[in-house]
Each structure stands twice: as C-alpha cells, then as structure tokens.
Design a protein around this motif. Structure first.
Motif, PDB file in Angstrom:
ATOM      1  N   THR A 178      37.360 -20.460 -17.344  1.00 15.46           N
ATOM      2  CA  THR A 178      36.979 -20.039 -18.703  1.00 15.46           C
ATOM      3  C   THR A 178      36.660 -21.274 -19.538  1.00 15.46           C
ATOM      4  N   GLY A 179      36.363 -22.382 -18.880  1.00 16.36           N
ATOM      5  CA  GLY A 179      36.103 -23.634 -19.575  1.00 16.36           C
ATOM      6  C   GLY A 179      34.647 -23.808 -19.942  1.00 16.36           C
ATOM      7  N   SER A 180      34.286 -25.051 -20.218  1.00 13.01           N
ATOM      8  CA  SER A 180      32.933 -25.337 -20.703  1.00 13.01           C
ATOM      9  C   SER A 180      31.869 -25.092 -19.647  1.00 13.01           C
ATOM     10  N   GLY A 184      32.395 -18.627 -13.050  1.00 11.75           N
ATOM     11  CA  GLY A 184      33.626 -18.361 -13.778  1.00 11.75           C
ATOM     12  C   GLY A 184      33.744 -16.927 -14.261  1.00 11.75           C
ATOM     13  N   ALA A 185      34.492 -16.753 -15.360  1.00 12.98           N
ATOM     14  CA  ALA A 185      34.814 -15.415 -15.860  1.00 12.98           C
ATOM     15  C   ALA A 185      33.578 -14.574 -16.177  1.00 12.98           C
ATOM     16  N   PRO A 186      32.533 -15.118 -16.807  1.00 15.69           N
ATOM     17  CA  PRO A 186      31.356 -14.276 -17.066  1.00 15.69           C
ATOM     18  C   PRO A 186      30.709 -13.766 -15.779  1.00 15.69           C
ATOM     19  N   ALA A 187      30.608 -14.619 -14.764  1.00 15.75           N
ATOM     20  CA  ALA A 187      30.052 -14.177 -13.483  1.00 15.75           C
ATOM     21  C   ALA A 187      30.901 -13.075 -12.877  1.00 15.75           C
ATOM     22  N   VAL A 224      39.344  -9.281 -18.139  1.00 17.83           N
ATOM     23  CA  VAL A 224      38.166 -10.103 -17.833  1.00 17.83           C
ATOM     24  C   VAL A 224      37.255 -10.192 -19.054  1.00 17.83           C
ATOM     25  N   ARG A 225      37.030  -9.073 -19.736  1.00 24.37           N
ATOM     26  CA  ARG A 225      36.149  -9.086 -20.904  1.00 24.37           C
ATOM     27  C   ARG A 225      36.726  -9.952 -22.022  1.00 24.37           C
ATOM     28  N   GLU A 226      38.029  -9.897 -22.207  1.00 32.49           N
ATOM     29  CA  GLU A 226      38.647 -10.729 -23.249  1.00 32.49           C
ATOM     30  C   GLU A 226      38.501 -12.213 -22.919  1.00 32.49           C
ATOM     31  N   ALA A 227      38.616 -12.558 -21.641  1.00 31.57           N
ATOM     32  CA  ALA A 227      38.403 -13.949 -21.233  1.00 31.57           C
ATOM     33  C   ALA A 227      36.965 -14.373 -21.514  1.00 31.57           C
ATOM     34  N   VAL A 228      36.021 -13.490 -21.226  1.00 32.52           N
ATOM     35  CA  VAL A 228      34.616 -13.795 -21.494  1.00 32.52           C
ATOM     36  C   VAL A 228      34.374 -13.930 -22.996  1.00 32.52           C
ATOM     37  N   ASP A 229      34.987 -13.072 -23.782  1.00 34.38           N
ATOM     38  CA  ASP A 229      34.831 -13.165 -25.237  1.00 34.38           C
ATOM     39  C   ASP A 229      35.280 -14.531 -25.747  1.00 34.38           C
ATOM     40  N   ARG A 230      36.357 -15.053 -25.181  1.00 34.28           N
ATOM     41  CA  ARG A 230      36.820 -16.383 -25.590  1.00 34.28           C
ATOM     42  C   ARG A 230      35.801 -17.456 -25.206  1.00 34.28           C
ATOM     43  N   ALA A 251      22.870 -12.179 -22.020  1.00 31.71           N
ATOM     44  CA  ALA A 251      22.416 -11.223 -21.015  1.00 31.71           C
ATOM     45  C   ALA A 251      23.579 -10.392 -20.500  1.00 31.71           C
ATOM     46  N   LEU A 252      24.720 -11.034 -20.291  1.00 32.98           N
ATOM     47  CA  LEU A 252      25.916 -10.310 -19.861  1.00 32.98           C
ATOM     48  C   LEU A 252      26.376  -9.325 -20.933  1.00 32.98           C
ATOM     49  N   LEU A 253      26.462  -9.777 -22.170  1.00 32.94           N
ATOM     50  CA  LEU A 253      26.914  -8.891 -23.257  1.00 32.94           C
ATOM     51  C   LEU A 253      25.978  -7.700 -23.416  1.00 32.94           C
ATOM     52  N   LEU A 254      24.691  -7.904 -23.153  1.00 31.46           N
ATOM     53  CA  LEU A 254      23.726  -6.812 -23.270  1.00 31.46           C
ATOM     54  C   LEU A 254      23.960  -5.730 -22.222  1.00 31.46           C
ATOM     55  N   THR A 255      24.622  -6.071 -21.115  1.00 32.67           N
ATOM     56  CA  THR A 255      24.891  -5.066 -20.076  1.00 32.67           C
ATOM     57  C   THR A 255      26.114  -4.214 -20.384  1.00 32.67           C
ATOM     58  N   ARG A 256      26.932  -4.609 -21.350  1.00 28.96           N
ATOM     59  CA  ARG A 256      28.130  -3.832 -21.677  1.00 28.96           C
ATOM     60  C   ARG A 256      27.738  -2.497 -22.306  1.00 28.96           C
TER      61      ARG A 256
END
Length: 338
Positions: A28-30, A37-40, A55-61, A96-101
């Motif tokens: 969940t780093g840079s 990582g988490a988004p993938a 997983v979504r909360e980790a991606v939000d961070r 692109a990931l957020l758009l799939t939610r």
C-alpha cells in the motif's frame, strides 16, 4: 495470471494464483498502482465479485496519499512526475479502478478533478508549458528540458481515456469536457511521437511522425482509441471518424506491422487485438474492422506460446485473454479502452 483463470471460470486455479500473489504481503506504499499491490488485488478480486471492504479501504488510503502528494507538488510549482498521474503507476490507473466500482466513489471525482488540472498550463523555466509536462522520463531518467508524454501507458492519452470513459458513465466534474478537448487537441498534433521534447514544442511546425513500433502502450493505435473515446464523450463525429481511420490505416500497413515483434498486451499483438475490438464495438461501421481483427488474432495465435513470461501485461496470461476474445469479467477495463 489469476485474471485469465477468473475469465475462464476456473476459480480453483485463480485461488492458487492469488495465494501466491499475496504470500509475501500486499503493498500500500508509493509503488502501489492499478498493476501492483492493493489496487491490483482489488481489481482482480472484483472481477470475481469478491473484493472486500478491507481491500477497498486499503486502496482508498493509497488514493488519498497519492492525491495529497500530487496536489502538494502542483501547489509548490514543481513539474509533475509521470507516476503522479499516468495509467501504469499513477492516478489515471487508480481512477480506472475506482470507475469499476459499483458504488459511486467521491474519490473518483477527486481523481478526475486532479487530472483536469493537468489541462491548465504551468510556468516553468521562464515559459508556459502543458500541465502534464514532466522533467522525468518514463524510466525515471532526467530529460533535458522535460517532455510531454503522449502514450496510453505513461502519457496524456491515459487521462484523456479516463475522463472520456467517466463522462460516458455519467461521472463528471467541473472542467472535464474542456480538459478532454485540451488533451485531444494536443494529441491531434503530437500523436505521431511517443513523446514531445522541449525543442519540438518550440518548433514552428508540428513534429513529423517518426518510424516506431505501434502498440497499445505507445503509438497511434492506443492514442487513437483514447481519441475515439474522447469523440464519443464530446459527440464529435469528425474526431470519431479520424480515430477509426487511424487505427485501420495503421493496422493494415505492412511497414507498421513489421515493427511489432511480440504477442503482449502492452506492446504487441494482444493489445492491438483488444483495442481494435473495443473500437469496433463503438463504431457505426464495425464491419470495417472484421478483417483487421482476424489478421491480428492470427498473428497473436502464432506468437502467444513464445512469450517467456507468464503474467498479464507482458506475459502469456494477458495475451491469452486477448486471444480468447471474451470479456465477461471486464478485465479489459484495466487497459482504459472501454
């Protein structure tokens, strides 16, 4: 690799791949991005309908930290790094990931709003430059005078595609249509090059196209699909036709085809098959792409087993997904082509 198994309905094999993927932790780093990582992990799990709140909360961070860093850079007057906003490592990919939610995300609006700011010129080195101008190249190397990257993977075609797709899904922020126009107009002039240098920017005439490999990641096909999406978002039939013509013209040219040397999604036959199918699906004359898709698919079939890597963007799994030709899970949305 799990994406191929999920698309084929082999959940047992998908679980084994995923277990291997997370065995040593999930970043969940840079360096976390749509492809790492988490988004993938969220993207892949969501193709199977199993992305959980943790997983979504980790991606939000991850998104929050990336947005904050990009804003600080812009507010300080420092030119952005490509990894602030591009598709492979940056905010275009996270968007692109957020758009799939399924559920609307305020963070998606925040990402889109930040990408809109790239359409506004910035002052650097005593002159006005495009807002996405970067002093650092796609490999992290310093580039004298900086550059404006044009490709889908690391260039402004990625934000253009995301903003256009979001508009088609009726997700809009202030200035979005204007930003689409700015990016599309730039690519009208610069699409023949992987990137534009300072000397080329200062030239009195637009740079001529250079002989280079044409692919999804860089070159005319990927850029033309982004332009196609922009045309659909803006209701611009002339740009839509020009984008379709560019794809067909490029992919029937033996000189251009001879420069393609592998089967990958990123820079080979698989990516070209996937983006051409997506373009045909949105075309008023899809039949003009039939022969092109058949030819590309045959070339892909002949080369897929020669790929040494097993993975998605540069490996057999991604190439096989394109060859199979199905998209029931929406895996192609990672490429920002639909």
């Amino acid at each position: 690799m799990a994406l191929l198994s999920i698309e084929r309905g082999d959940m047992s094999l998908a679980r084994r791949h995923l277990a291997q993927a997370v065995a040593n932790g999930v970043s969940t780093g840079s360096n976390a991005s749509l492809f790492h990582g988490a988004p993938a992990l969220e993207f892949v799990l969501d193709r199977a309908g199993h992305a959980g709140c943790d997983v979504r909360e980790a991606v939000d961070r991850v998104v929050d930290k990336r947005l904050a860093a990009a804003r600080r850079r812009r507010e300080s007057g420092v030119l952005p790094n490509l990894a602030d906003w591009d598709l492979i490592r940056g905010l275009a990919g996270l968007g692109a990931l957020l758009l799939t939610r399924e559920a609307p995300s305020t963070r998606l609006n925040d990402v889109l709003a930040h990408l809109v700011t790239l359409s506004r010129p910035v002052r650097a080195d005593g002159r006005m430059l495009p807002g996405w101008w970067s002093a650092v190249g796609p490999g992290g190397e310093d580039m004298a005078g900086g550059h404006g990257n044009n490709g889908m993977a690391h260039g402004i075609a990625g934000p253009l595609a995301l903003l256009s797709l979001a508009a088609r899904y009726d997700v809009r922020v202030p200035g979005q249509s204007e930003a689409i126009e700015v990016f599309a107009n730039w690519l009208d002039r610069q699409a023949g090059r992987y990137w534009t240098t300072r000397a080329e920017l200062d030239a009195s005439e637009p740079p001529t196209s250079e002989p280079a490999r044409q692919s999804w990641c860089y070159g005319l096909p990927g850029i033309a699909r982004a332009q196609h999406l922009a045309a659909l978002a803006l209701g611009d039939p002339a740009r839509r036709q020009a984008a379709e013509d560019a794809i067909v013209r490029t992919l029937i040219d033996p000189f251009q085809l001879a420069r393609i040397t592998d089967a990958t999604l990123c820079h080979g036959w698989a990516g070209l098959v996937a983006l051409t199918r997506a373009t045909a699906a949105d075309s008023l004359t899809p039949e003009r792409f039939t022969a092109v898709i058949a030819d590309l698919s045959e070339r892909l079939a002949n080369e897929v087993d020669r790929l040494p890597k097993p993975g998605f963007m540069e490996g057999r799994s991604g190439a096989q997904l394109a060859l199979d030709g199905t998209d029931t899970t929406g895996w192609t949305r990672a490429l920002l082509i639909n």
